[in-house]
Design an enzyme around this catalytic site. Sequence first.
Site, PDB file in Angstrom:
ATOM      1  N   GLU A  59      22.912   7.082   8.387  1.00 57.24           N
ATOM      2  CA  GLU A  59      23.866   7.820   8.593  1.00 57.24           C
ATOM      3  C   GLU A  59      23.546   8.417  10.058  1.00 57.24           C
ATOM      4  OE1 GLU A  59      25.246  10.527   5.780  1.00 57.24           O
ATOM      5  OE2 GLU A  59      26.039  11.865   7.435  1.00 57.24           O
ATOM      6  N   THR A 111      20.321  18.529   9.183  1.00 56.55           N
ATOM      7  CA  THR A 111      20.892  19.717  10.354  1.00 56.55           C
ATOM      8  C   THR A 111      19.558  19.421  11.409  1.00 56.55           C
ATOM      9  OG1 THR A 111      20.913  21.796  10.993  1.00 56.55           O
ATOM     10  CG2 THR A 111      19.303  21.312   9.203  1.00 56.55           C
TER      11      THR A 111
END
Lengths: 396, 373
Positions: A247, A377
């Site tokens: 991803e 993050t």
Amino acid sequence: MDISYTPEQQALKDRLSAYFKDFITPDLVEEKKNPEMFEGGGPVFRQKMQQLSADGLLGLGWPVELGGEGIGPVEQHIFTEEVMSSGFPYPFLTVDTVGPMLAQNGNDFLRDTVVKDILKGEVIIAVGYSEPGAGTDLASLKTRADRDEESGDWIINGQKIWTSLGHFADYIWLAARTNQSPDIKKHKGITMFLVPTSLEGFSHTPIHTMGIRTNATYYQDIRLPDKYRVGEIDGGWQLITGQLNRERLSIVNPGMITGVFEQVCQWCANTNDSHGEPVIKTQWVKENLAKVHTGLETLKMLCWKQAWAMQNGNPDMADASAAKVYGSEFFVEAWRLMLEVMGQAGTLGEDSEGAILRGVLEKRYRVGSTLTFGGGTNEIQREIVAAAGLWLPRAR
Amino acid sequence: MDFSYSESHGDIKNLASEILGDHADPERLKKLEANGPYFDAELWHKLVESGIHSASFPTALGGMGMDYNATTLVAEVIGQTVVSIPYIPCIISTAMPLINSALNNKAVLNKLQGITSGEQLITTAFIEPGNEAPLDPRTEASPQGDSWVVNGNKHCVPYAADASSLMVTAVNNGQLWVGLVDTQQNGVSCVAQRCTANEPQYQVSLNQATATCVAEGDAAHALIEQSVAMTSAAYCAMAVGCADKMTRISGEYTSQREQFGVAIATFQAVAHRLADCYIDNECLKIITLKATSDVNNGDYSNDSILMAKAWCGDVLHRVSHAAQHVHGGMGIDRDYHLFRYCLWAKQLELTLGNSKQQIAALADRIEARYLTA
């Protein structure tokens, strides 16, 4: 060393570039205006996905034994860049990340059904990781799957949040706790499942964000046959990190910018300012464009190198995280630099009179902020860079 | 697509690391620099003995026939070791662009052979006081009999006083002219300057200096464009080595330095600042690789060269100050080895055009491209 495309890769790029030139038809543009369908899900979108499949373009880089064309990650990257650049809401999570993980780790049933259907363009999968109490600390997730010893089925209960595409996805790639023992490390008791959204007990409610519609999804006493389990029981963490590694590369694909950048440059050349001069002649305007051009070229090369490393089976963990941080933060800056050149009129939305380039940047900046925290993050990525790239000691 | 280096490239880089590394001990450098800027003749001699300095010359000129990419690997190692040798000015800025001229110009051929043997050193004067446009010099050249004379002033010329000759740009009849000037003549005088990195640099006055013409007009333009592209991309490669070293030194220091009872690298603020240095340098590395590859393929006007130099200035500035900062006072202490890298960081940032100049040049290209499209 030759860091340019091979003649075959260049030919593929040219072919795809021509293919996608007219791919975005007015009916798709119209359909995407519906905020519910901005990221796909409508009938035109579904039809386009099947068209991509019929034209042999889905799973281009997947290995042949997994049902793809087997021409490699670099080719897959070229495809993704071109399809994203066209503005099509390409479901990269399904095709580029969960799909290959399923093909590699799924059982025969999943391979014969879901994986094949992904390649046919008929299946969309949403990712069910985050929960109200588990974001960056994903391993603390509480959604549970309990084995019904008699039937072997799993009973799933819990809630996920930020389940993007969950309102039209066919399956949820779901991480659930299967081992409640307090004696094991929390990331060791997680198993991956593929949950059909048609099952009783699945529901969703919308979350309207500044940019896109996403969802909270609920799992209430869902009875899931064991054939929908992916990989080993309690072995889900490895699948999660494997999917996230893919991803990371997908979400910073330069195709997010290339098409828009070209349009903005043309707009600046073809539009006159109040003095009757093309906008692009203004020093700061062209410097904004030069900065985007520079950042974009850098991102392209970083992604090429990642794709090449993947092709050779040795992607570097620190470099993948570095690319994710740089790419996502560059996007945020690039939207700003490009929006600035449009002036105040840049704030006019797609549905407004006077919108520039269909308000694409007004939309993009509202959507784009998710990338710095989505897919792991950036603070976590920096931790990875510090540890794996610089061997700094970790806290705790 | 292939991002890996060949075995011979790897060998060159390893050998360069070994030889330069052996001469980069901080104690040694400290002794050498005690009297100001210096030419590390001992190290240069070792490099000549190894043949690395001329590895990218054609075999006909005594080299190993390697490519431009090989020179950028040596440049990267120079950035990692901050040794004081004229490799970039002599080999990359001057000799490499002159290789083609050597085929039909005996004087140039002799110079390049002299460089291979280590008997000659040649350097390039890119800029003049008040004029930093390499392709637009104010120095004048005029024919005199079979020869030429040159009048004007150059400055910030690396190793000019150590060099046997200079490659000089000038104008003749409104046209760009490039020639070679022997330094051992009355018409040439060198006055030492002190630049921030302490590279030996000189102001060079040319007063009726006798010169040999190498190229005029379009050919001169092409030659200097090539020289600037090769130098600029090589400085970026040197910057990669320099930024990498500053980041690694900082990583080692903060992993050992304890405050509040723990290594300061375990503080997220410190770790993230260094992670940002790493990420910055990844970007510089990849865009530099694009620039050096383009130059290697003979493309001297690719946007990538401007882009890489823009990144070079920004990354060096950020990494240098982050490195100093996480060290506290230790980082700027001249008894500690970080400061040499920080001085070179600023030197490289400002040499051959800063980041903003690169972006402005790129901006002009974009304007021209889209307005004519």
